[in-house]
Write an enzyme that holds these catalytic residues in place. Structure first.
Site, mmCIF file in Angstrom:
data_model
loop_
_atom_site.group_PDB
_atom_site.id
_atom_site.type_symbol
_atom_site.label_atom_id
_atom_site.label_comp_id
_atom_site.label_asym_id
_atom_site.label_seq_id
_atom_site.Cartn_x
_atom_site.Cartn_y
_atom_site.Cartn_z
ATOM 1 C CE LYS A 21 -2.186 -1.317 3.884
ATOM 2 N NZ LYS A 21 -3.115 -1.242 5.025
ATOM 3 C CE LYS A 54 -0.828 3.030 6.323
ATOM 4 N NZ LYS A 54 -2.144 2.732 6.931
#
Lengths: 129, 129
Positions: free
Chosen positions: A44, A46
């Site tokens: 993601k 992240k």
């Protein structure tokens, strides 16, 4: 026994996380948290500051949380709901509408986030010190 | 009932905090945390990211912690120990020796910190993002 599930990263654990867990638990008797793995976070784009193990340890030591399962991909939610006999799926309302497809399998509730606090904001504040 | 007390700021709550609380609780039956107030932190030239109320809320929602009291100054430890009938005072071993004067009032234990994690380090990491 009414079972509730929520998902998240719960990085840099804060007041807003605890409030969300409290409200999610209040919707049932047994709360499962699907916790993003470090690998899934990378997918993601992240990067959590704390490792999956550290984030999991904190959640497991909080009385509100009955069980922590790894969230490895976007697709696992339907099978999680079926496997764990989930009655209610809960997530922050910044996801409003995104998980309506789960209504076929259980109740879906979008909880308003606690104002003025988020892991993203903490990271911004810290970066500007 | 064996009562244990520890003190700290518990800002940006992390795995090391939880480990310390776990080990402190294992030394007795009832754990009190003396939590630095925002005003006391300023006196110590420290500024916590999270407010006293938010930090207190997290500690109070953790099953390990039985009670949270405000730490307003350096001098209150003896009266806290007497007032709350404390058996054991616990703190991280970076304070080793600093609280030996409390041995007159209760057992004093300096616990080794969890390696590789501290609020100070988290702040440094975030600032370098």
């Amino acid at each position: 026994m009414k079972k509730v599930i929520t998902y998240g990263t719960f990085d840099l654990f804060h007041y807003g996380h605890m409030k969300l867990l409290e409200r999610a638990k209040n919707l049932g008797d047994y709360l499962i948290v699907g916790l993003s793995t470090d690998e899934f976070n990378l997918q993601k784009q992240k990067k959590s500051h704390h490792s999956y193990e550290h984030r999991k340890f904190i959640l497991e030591t909080i009385d509100l949380v009955n069980e922590v399962i790894p969230e490895k991909n976007w697709e696992q939610k339907i099978s999680d709901i079926q496997k764990h006999d989930i009655d209610t799926f809960v997530i922050g309302d910044d996801w409003k509408g995104k998980f309506d497809f789960l209504k076929e399998y259980c109740e879906v509730i979008y909880l308003p986030r606690t104002d003025g606090i988020s892991t993203t904001q903490i990271k911004k504040d810290m970066a500007s010190l």
